[in-house]
Design a protein around this motif. Structure first.
Motif, PDB file in Angstrom:
ATOM      1  N   GLY A 248      66.557  52.251  15.794  1.00 51.09           N
ATOM      2  CA  GLY A 248      66.511  52.625  14.352  1.00 51.09           C
ATOM      3  C   GLY A 248      65.355  53.662  13.729  1.00 51.09           C
ATOM      4  N   GLU A 249      66.001  54.113  12.761  1.00 44.72           N
ATOM      5  CA  GLU A 249      65.051  55.152  12.281  1.00 44.72           C
ATOM      6  C   GLU A 249      63.499  54.546  11.894  1.00 44.72           C
ATOM      7  N   GLY A 250      62.730  55.517  12.541  1.00 45.11           N
ATOM      8  CA  GLY A 250      61.348  55.162  12.227  1.00 45.11           C
ATOM      9  C   GLY A 250      60.630  54.473  13.554  1.00 45.11           C
ATOM     10  N   THR A 251      61.668  54.185  14.570  1.00 45.14           N
ATOM     11  CA  THR A 251      61.178  53.530  15.778  1.00 45.14           C
ATOM     12  C   THR A 251      60.862  54.590  16.977  1.00 45.14           C
ATOM     13  N   ALA A 252      60.390  54.242  18.059  1.00 46.27           N
ATOM     14  CA  ALA A 252      60.044  55.270  19.060  1.00 46.27           C
ATOM     15  C   ALA A 252      61.504  56.086  19.482  1.00 46.27           C
ATOM     16  N   PRO A 253      61.730  57.043  19.473  1.00 39.15           N
ATOM     17  CA  PRO A 253      62.814  57.961  19.824  1.00 39.15           C
ATOM     18  C   PRO A 253      62.946  57.907  21.478  1.00 39.15           C
ATOM     19  N   SER A 254      63.915  58.090  21.870  1.00 39.35           N
ATOM     20  CA  SER A 254      64.453  58.474  23.176  1.00 39.35           C
ATOM     21  C   SER A 254      64.969  59.749  23.493  1.00 39.35           C
ATOM     22  N   PHE A 255      64.394  60.508  24.207  1.00 41.81           N
ATOM     23  CA  PHE A 255      64.658  61.919  24.864  1.00 41.81           C
ATOM     24  C   PHE A 255      65.312  61.716  26.404  1.00 41.81           C
ATOM     25  N   ASN A 256      66.307  62.674  26.576  1.00 50.01           N
ATOM     26  CA  ASN A 256      66.924  62.625  27.806  1.00 50.01           C
ATOM     27  C   ASN A 256      67.247  63.988  28.404  1.00 50.01           C
ATOM     28  N   ILE A 257      66.539  64.733  29.139  1.00 51.49           N
ATOM     29  CA  ILE A 257      66.984  66.109  29.733  1.00 51.49           C
ATOM     30  C   ILE A 257      67.342  65.880  31.207  1.00 51.49           C
ATOM     31  N   ARG A 258      68.558  66.321  31.381  1.00 57.09           N
ATOM     32  CA  ARG A 258      68.846  66.469  32.980  1.00 57.09           C
ATOM     33  C   ARG A 258      68.818  64.917  33.606  1.00 57.09           C
ATOM     34  N   GLY A 259      69.265  64.031  32.793  1.00 61.05           N
ATOM     35  CA  GLY A 259      69.250  62.780  33.321  1.00 61.05           C
ATOM     36  C   GLY A 259      68.052  62.095  33.215  1.00 61.05           C
ATOM     37  N   ILE A 260      66.764  62.651  32.796  1.00 58.99           N
ATOM     38  CA  ILE A 260      65.412  62.202  32.997  1.00 58.99           C
ATOM     39  C   ILE A 260      64.957  61.627  31.422  1.00 58.99           C
ATOM     40  N   GLY A 261      64.785  60.583  31.113  1.00 60.22           N
ATOM     41  CA  GLY A 261      64.263  60.181  30.001  1.00 60.22           C
ATOM     42  C   GLY A 261      63.817  58.692  30.053  1.00 60.22           C
ATOM     43  N   MET A 262      63.769  58.311  28.967  1.00 56.61           N
ATOM     44  CA  MET A 262      63.138  56.859  28.793  1.00 56.61           C
ATOM     45  C   MET A 262      63.803  56.203  27.565  1.00 56.61           C
ATOM     46  N   PHE A 263      64.878  55.410  27.717  1.00 56.17           N
ATOM     47  CA  PHE A 263      65.731  54.866  26.898  1.00 56.17           C
ATOM     48  C   PHE A 263      64.916  53.228  26.380  1.00 56.17           C
ATOM     49  N   ASP A 264      63.692  53.248  25.830  1.00 54.84           N
ATOM     50  CA  ASP A 264      63.012  52.045  25.738  1.00 54.84           C
ATOM     51  C   ASP A 264      62.661  52.376  24.248  1.00 54.84           C
ATOM     52  N   TYR A 265      62.529  51.053  23.451  1.00 57.20           N
ATOM     53  CA  TYR A 265      62.153  51.063  22.182  1.00 57.20           C
ATOM     54  C   TYR A 265      60.620  50.808  21.955  1.00 57.20           C
ATOM     55  N   ASN A 266      60.092  50.458  23.332  1.00 57.05           N
ATOM     56  CA  ASN A 266      58.463  50.053  23.130  1.00 57.05           C
ATOM     57  C   ASN A 266      57.462  51.229  22.726  1.00 57.05           C
ATOM     58  N   THR A 267      56.433  50.792  22.015  1.00 51.79           N
ATOM     59  CA  THR A 267      55.669  51.708  21.387  1.00 51.79           C
ATOM     60  C   THR A 267      54.496  52.134  22.610  1.00 51.79           C
ATOM     61  N   SER A 268      54.598  51.256  23.573  1.00 53.82           N
ATOM     62  CA  SER A 268      53.462  51.665  24.685  1.00 53.82           C
ATOM     63  C   SER A 268      54.137  52.548  25.683  1.00 53.82           C
ATOM     64  N   THR A 269      55.184  52.896  25.478  1.00 55.34           N
ATOM     65  CA  THR A 269      55.769  53.821  26.777  1.00 55.34           C
ATOM     66  C   THR A 269      55.397  55.181  26.405  1.00 55.34           C
ATOM     67  N   VAL A 270      54.994  55.703  27.641  1.00 53.76           N
ATOM     68  CA  VAL A 270      54.992  57.285  27.392  1.00 53.76           C
ATOM     69  C   VAL A 270      56.401  57.883  27.914  1.00 53.76           C
ATOM     70  N   SER A 271      56.814  58.937  27.378  1.00 51.96           N
ATOM     71  CA  SER A 271      58.167  59.496  27.450  1.00 51.96           C
ATOM     72  C   SER A 271      57.804  60.675  28.506  1.00 51.96           C
ATOM     73  N   PRO A 272      58.690  60.714  29.668  1.00 59.33           N
ATOM     74  CA  PRO A 272      58.702  61.952  30.324  1.00 59.33           C
ATOM     75  C   PRO A 272      59.281  63.177  29.917  1.00 59.33           C
ATOM     76  N   ILE A 273      59.459  63.213  28.505  1.00 58.32           N
ATOM     77  CA  ILE A 273      59.413  64.432  27.684  1.00 58.32           C
ATOM     78  C   ILE A 273      58.643  64.464  26.540  1.00 58.32           C
ATOM     79  N   ALA A 274      57.885  65.459  26.842  1.00 51.28           N
ATOM     80  CA  ALA A 274      56.506  65.689  25.870  1.00 51.28           C
ATOM     81  C   ALA A 274      56.835  66.588  24.569  1.00 51.28           C
ATOM     82  N   ILE A 275      56.493  66.182  23.377  1.00 53.18           N
ATOM     83  CA  ILE A 275      56.588  67.036  22.334  1.00 53.18           C
ATOM     84  C   ILE A 275      55.144  67.966  22.090  1.00 53.18           C
ATOM     85  N   TYR A 276      55.096  69.267  22.065  1.00 48.37           N
ATOM     86  CA  TYR A 276      53.842  70.037  21.801  1.00 48.37           C
ATOM     87  C   TYR A 276      54.005  70.573  20.169  1.00 48.37           C
TER      88      TYR A 276
END
Length: 771
Positions: free
Chosen positions: A117-145
């Motif tokens: 839902g809006e405001g929770t940890a988002p999930s990104f997927n590029i070329r099949g690589i992502g982290m479909f996890d709501y958990n705030t402790s997760t570090v995504s394999p897609i980084a935002i700079y």
């Protein structure tokens, strides 16, 4: 001389035939790619590009230079061995792209979702690589700079997009210059920088679902070499789903953001200071609890296509009151969302001489968030909250040398992040009212603290072997550590039990990553690249919703590694007014980290685990076509014929060879823009779509958790009477397509699927003024 209407139609038709020929070449690779996954048809690509390029006769002055920052410096895109999609800030504003999770429609083989839902940890997927996890402790394999500062943990991934100059989506492992944990790719956001003149703009918009938005910026010169830019953004909106429950609310969000940039430029040095703040308040989107049992009471299950209708009920006999897709029943009156965050960064660069330069980037971020949720519709069976207190610090120092035939960069990177979680999970509260069932009700309180540190040293060399060949070699050493303290209390009928478990531990990983690539220039307008990349993402602790000490202990996970081979081509065809990017890639994963949903127990149990040695391969095409000066077409095609999860087994759970979660075989998007002179002004129109083929929301290929393929269309028409004013009509989900942002398996507990449904059609009007 302007083209006549007939000439324009003929040129468009001829151009479309040429574009079709290019697409046919691309599609022609597919059988070879499927049947020979280890042999990329380089010769076919080379021959097709060489033939096309041989017909080009324009002079060097006609060459269009597309500049990207994919390697932390400005370069012609034809000199870069990275698959990169460049998105202009004006395009983001025109399409009303509110935040980073809405960028997926603009790049091939990219998907995103708000997950919980809006405001929770988002999930990104590029070329099949992502982290479909709501958990705030997760570090995504897609980084935002954002302005060269890395996002860090999941809480910082959802960035509001306003007053943006450009966005670059880098697809594939970025294991040398960008760290940490970028096995999937990186998204680079660049704000509009201060300018040496007084200027600005204001933009107001209203739309359906009580949508109101106000955005603007003012640019002020402060001295001969210093200027400041203050930008702001206000958005207030409701969700399109209607909550029919008497103890519910429709939900919505109000987001306020402000950003100050101060830039100074001297003869040999520059300084950029950034300060920002965001305040989000609202209520979560109501979920839809879709029962899977036939209403006849026989215990038989509904077919997947029937789920979500009144003919299907859950374990407690609940069925929706209507078949309307955008109506639900959920007791959400007490649910809320609140996020307060701020951050600051300072970067300076010193040009020591013509060859050497130094750069430093220092950043601090702070975030506090509370989000409560409902997962069961009108009952009180699975509910809870996510609370975060997040602090972040990073420091990067780099040195670069520009030689006659080379460019060398090296640097140090340090990151420290602390996350304090105050989460709770309330299970079967309605059972407490009945003494016969009260023993099945329990509420867990999670007090987790995670301290992450990352230290890296990196170096990359670009060397011109000849005028036609560039070699790139990069290496990065990373030392990551996660210290965690997981502490939980439990509340049952008649007792509050503190310290059900009290765990401490540390996960420490060290790894090398890097890249080796060649760029081959066939001509001044055409280049090929061949690359091998080694990606790495550290292990850690997944502070999710455990219901026993054994599950809490099992929440550690190990690092993942990725070997990626890629070949690509970039072609500029001025005689056809066309730019084409092509890429083919093959990935081999080792110990891929996958969000695993255990579906056998009554209590939800989902944890990040190493899912085995996965295999991914795919193709991409990006095309920009301007048959006449008034008409532009952008097309993105992403194809993943293989995105297969490796073998994973734990107790009664066994998975092998299934489709990676949140991964479609086809991702296709297009945008057509047309503008004409009208009544002394300009009329601008655009129409586009985003298509995603079937995918699953978990690793089991559960048919109840499958999203069927769908297309979402958007459009805009605007009139500019002069350079200062613009009025526009815009639309999202133009054809009111029904789709899901999330389907979660609650079958064991509720005989239901928990759904978050996508947004309905939205029509709006916008007024802009520039000064």
């Amino acid at each position: 001389m302007p083209l006549t209407h007939t000439e324009a139609k003929e040129r468009i038709a001829a151009g479309l035939r040429r574009m079709n020929a290019i697409i046919q070449v691309f599609v022609g690779w597919i059988p070879m790619f499927i049947t020979r996954p280890l042999v990329i048809p380089i010769a076919l690509i080379y021959s097709q590009l060489a033939v096309a390029q041989s017909s080009t006769s324009q002079t060097q002055d006609d060459i269009e230079v597309i500049v990207v920052n994919a390697q932390k410096r400005q370069q012609d895109i034809r000199d870069v061995a990275v698959a990169v999609t460049l998105i202009d800030g004006e395009q983001i504003a025109r399409q009303h792209i509110k935040d980073t999770t809405q960028l997926a429609a603009l790049a091939p083989n990219m998907k995103s979702s708000k997950v919980a839902g809006e405001g929770t940890a988002p999930s990104f997927n590029i070329r099949g690589i992502g982290m479909f996890d709501y958990n705030t402790s997760t570090v995504s394999p897609i980084a935002i700079y954002a302005d060269e500062v890395v996002s860090g943990g999941a809480n910082f991934l959802d960035s509001t997009l306003y007053d943006i100059q450009r966005v670059e989506v880098l697809r594939g492992p970025q294991g040398t210059l960008f760290g940490r944990n970028t096995t999937g790719g990186a998204i680079l956001l660049t704000s509009v920088l201060p300018q040496a003149e007084f200027s600005g703009y204001a933009r107001a918009s209203v739309a359906e679902q009580d949508y109101r938005a106000l955005q603007g910026a003012v640019n002020v010169p402060l001295a001969d070499n210093t200027a400041a830019r203050l930008a702001f953004n206000h958005v207030d909106y409701d969700y399109s789903i209607q909550n029919l429950d008497a103890n519910g609310q429709d939900g919505g969000m109000r987001q306020n953001s402000v950003r100050l940039l101060v830039a100074s430029e001297w003869e040999n040095a520059s300084l950029l200071f950034k300060l920002y703040s965001e305040d989000w308040q609202g209520a979560p989107k109501p979920i839809y609890s879709a029962g899977i049992l036939k209403a006849s009471g026989t215990g038989a299950r509904c077919l997947p296509d029937e789920v979500g209708s009144r003919s299907c009920v859950d374990s407690f006999g609940f069925a929706p009151a209507t078949d309307d897709f955008w109506q639900t029943e959920a007791d959400t009156a007490d649910k809320r969302h609140d996020t307060d965050s701020w951050g600051a960064s300072i970067q300076w660069q010193w040009q020591v001489n013509q060859r050497w330069s130094l750069k430093s980037i220092t950043a601090h971020k702070d975030l506090e968030r509370f989000h409560s949720f409902d997962s069961d519709g009108p009952g009180n069976f699975i509910e809870g909250s996510l609370g975060s207190d997040n602090q972040f610090f990073s420091q990067e120092i780099s040195v670069s040398r520009q030689g006659e035939n080379s460019h060398w960069m090296a640097g140090l990177f340090y990151l420290q992040e602390e996350l304090k979680q105050q989460n709770d999970l309330d299970l079967f509260r309605d059972f407490r009212a009945n003494p016969a069932t009260a023993g099945g009700a329990v509420q867990f309180f999670y007090h987790n603290t995670l301290e992450n540190q990352s230290f890296s040293v990196f170096s990359q060399l670009d060397y011109n072997l000849s005028p036609d060949w560039i070699v790139t070699a990069g290496l990065r050493f990373t030392d990551d550590s996660t210290e965690y303290h997981a502490f939980a209390d439990m509340d049952v009928v008649g007792a509050y039990i503190p310290g059900v478990w009290d765990l401490r531990g540390e996960v420490d990983d060290r790894e090398w990553s890097g890249k080796l690539a060649l760029v081959q220039k066939l001509s001044s307008r055409t280049s090929l690249y061949y690359s091998y990349s080694r990606g790495y993402k550290s292990g850690g602790y997944n502070g999710g919703f455990a219901s026993s000490e054994a599950q809490a202990v099992d929440s550690e996970y190990a690092p993942e590694r990725l070997n990626a081979w890629e070949v690509g081509a970039r072609l500029q065809l001025p005689q056809w007014d066309m730019n084409i990017d092509l890429a083919a890639f093959w990935y081999r994963y080792q110990d891929q980290q996958v969000f695993i949903n255990r579906t056998t127990g009554l209590a939800p149990y989902h944890v990040l685990k190493n899912g085995g040695d996965s295999r991914i391969q795919g193709l991409e095409l990006s095309l920009a076509y301007t048959p006449v000066s008034q008409l532009m077409l952008d097309l993105n095609i992403g194809y993943l014929p293989k995105a297969e999860l490796g073998e994973y087994q734990e107790e009664d759970l066994y998975v092998a060879g299934t489709q990676l979660p949140f991964t479609s075989e086809w991702n296709i998007s297009a945008l057509v823009q047309y503008e004409i002179n009208l009544a002394g002004g300009r009329l601008l129109s655009q129409l586009g779509f985003d298509y995603q083929s079937d995918f699953y929301f978990d690793q089991n290929e559960n048919p109840y958790l499958q999203q069927q393929g769908y297309s979402v269309w958007h459009g805009r028409i605007a009139y500019q009477p002069n350079a200062q004013w613009e009025v526009a009509l815009w639309a999202k989900n133009l054809f009111n397509r029904q789709y899901h942002e999330l389907k979660f398996d609650s079958i064991a507990a509720l005989s239901a699927v928990t759904e978050l449904r996508g947004e309905a059609r939205q029509l709006g009007v916008e007024l802009s003024y520039h000064f």
